[in-house]
Scaffold this motif. Sequence first.
Motif, PDB file in Angstrom:
ATOM      1  N   ALA A 110       2.372   1.565  -3.410  1.00 30.76           N
ATOM      2  CA  ALA A 110       1.314   2.147  -4.441  1.00 30.76           C
ATOM      3  C   ALA A 110       1.104   3.482  -4.148  1.00 30.76           C
ATOM      4  O   ALA A 110       0.950   4.245  -5.164  1.00 30.76           O
ATOM      5  CB  ALA A 110       0.063   1.279  -4.038  1.00 30.76           C
ATOM      6  N   LEU A 111       1.167   3.959  -2.902  1.00 33.24           N
ATOM      7  CA  LEU A 111       0.983   5.606  -2.660  1.00 33.24           C
ATOM      8  C   LEU A 111       2.122   6.399  -3.345  1.00 33.24           C
ATOM      9  O   LEU A 111       1.866   7.414  -3.840  1.00 33.24           O
ATOM     10  CB  LEU A 111       0.902   5.818  -1.210  1.00 33.24           C
ATOM     11  N   ALA A 124       0.786  -1.098   0.054  1.00 32.24           N
ATOM     12  CA  ALA A 124       0.041   0.087   0.008  1.00 32.24           C
ATOM     13  C   ALA A 124       0.849   1.323  -0.066  1.00 32.24           C
ATOM     14  O   ALA A 124       0.597   2.276  -0.606  1.00 32.24           O
ATOM     15  CB  ALA A 124      -1.116  -0.157   0.986  1.00 32.24           C
ATOM     16  N   TYR A 159      -4.210  -1.441  -8.544  1.00 34.35           N
ATOM     17  CA  TYR A 159      -3.173  -1.847  -7.766  1.00 34.35           C
ATOM     18  C   TYR A 159      -3.805  -3.095  -7.175  1.00 34.35           C
ATOM     19  O   TYR A 159      -2.818  -4.021  -6.996  1.00 34.35           O
ATOM     20  CB  TYR A 159      -2.596  -1.004  -6.852  1.00 34.35           C
ATOM     21  N   ILE A 160      -4.986  -3.284  -6.701  1.00 34.54           N
ATOM     22  CA  ILE A 160      -5.294  -4.327  -6.053  1.00 34.54           C
ATOM     23  C   ILE A 160      -5.319  -5.590  -6.991  1.00 34.54           C
ATOM     24  O   ILE A 160      -4.917  -6.583  -6.670  1.00 34.54           O
ATOM     25  CB  ILE A 160      -6.870  -4.206  -5.337  1.00 34.54           C
ATOM     26  N   ALA A 174      -6.836   8.781  -9.023  1.00 28.12           N
ATOM     27  CA  ALA A 174      -6.264   8.231  -7.626  1.00 28.12           C
ATOM     28  C   ALA A 174      -7.450   6.689  -7.303  1.00 28.12           C
ATOM     29  O   ALA A 174      -6.846   5.793  -6.918  1.00 28.12           O
ATOM     30  CB  ALA A 174      -6.334   9.059  -6.502  1.00 28.12           C
ATOM     31  N   LEU A 175      -8.532   7.012  -7.838  1.00 30.66           N
ATOM     32  CA  LEU A 175      -9.383   5.807  -7.375  1.00 30.66           C
ATOM     33  C   LEU A 175      -9.059   4.811  -8.715  1.00 30.66           C
ATOM     34  O   LEU A 175      -9.097   3.424  -8.093  1.00 30.66           O
ATOM     35  CB  LEU A 175     -10.823   6.171  -7.570  1.00 30.66           C
ATOM     36  N   THR A 217      -6.004   2.987  -7.230  1.00 31.87           N
ATOM     37  CA  THR A 217      -6.314   1.950  -6.250  1.00 31.87           C
ATOM     38  C   THR A 217      -6.710   0.706  -6.579  1.00 31.87           C
ATOM     39  O   THR A 217      -6.304  -0.355  -6.226  1.00 31.87           O
ATOM     40  CB  THR A 217      -6.959   2.888  -5.217  1.00 31.87           C
ATOM     41  N   MET A 227       1.612   6.306  -7.157  1.00 27.56           N
ATOM     42  CA  MET A 227       0.507   7.062  -7.503  1.00 27.56           C
ATOM     43  C   MET A 227       0.996   8.622  -7.350  1.00 27.56           C
ATOM     44  O   MET A 227       0.704   9.356  -8.246  1.00 27.56           O
ATOM     45  CB  MET A 227      -0.689   6.973  -6.413  1.00 27.56           C
TER      46      MET A 227
END
Length: 137
Positions: A19-20, A16, A124-125, A117-118, A121, A23
Amino acid sequence: MNTIVASRTALVTWYALFALVSMAANLGSQKIAWQIYSGSFSIPLAVCIGTGVGLVVKYVLDKSWIFRYEHRSVTHGVHTFLRYVAMGLATTALFWATEFAAQVLFQSETARLAGGALGLTLGYIAKYQLDKRFVFA
């Protein structure tokens, strides 16, 4: 059992965080690209630049820290990166669709970046599962 949970928790936390970071690299480079050039096709160009920057940042972090993957040779490294890119095509389509939909619906840079961003997210999942099975197996 606690070791498995702790390691899974650590893995999710690091993934996570990375990923941030990715992003931020993606959306930040989009913003910079858009500020440098705001003419025709500036939004698609900014999104492509951001996608490329985010992809490279995330690959380096995932390969080194999440999957602890070593290349056997330069050729093997290139093939691994190409598989990583291939697995990212579907997730990139999801990301772009979400970002462009937000732009069309709300007509603002803030909405577009929030949509991005959505989309990132959600992507990435899915990407973690694809990379685990097909790239860094």
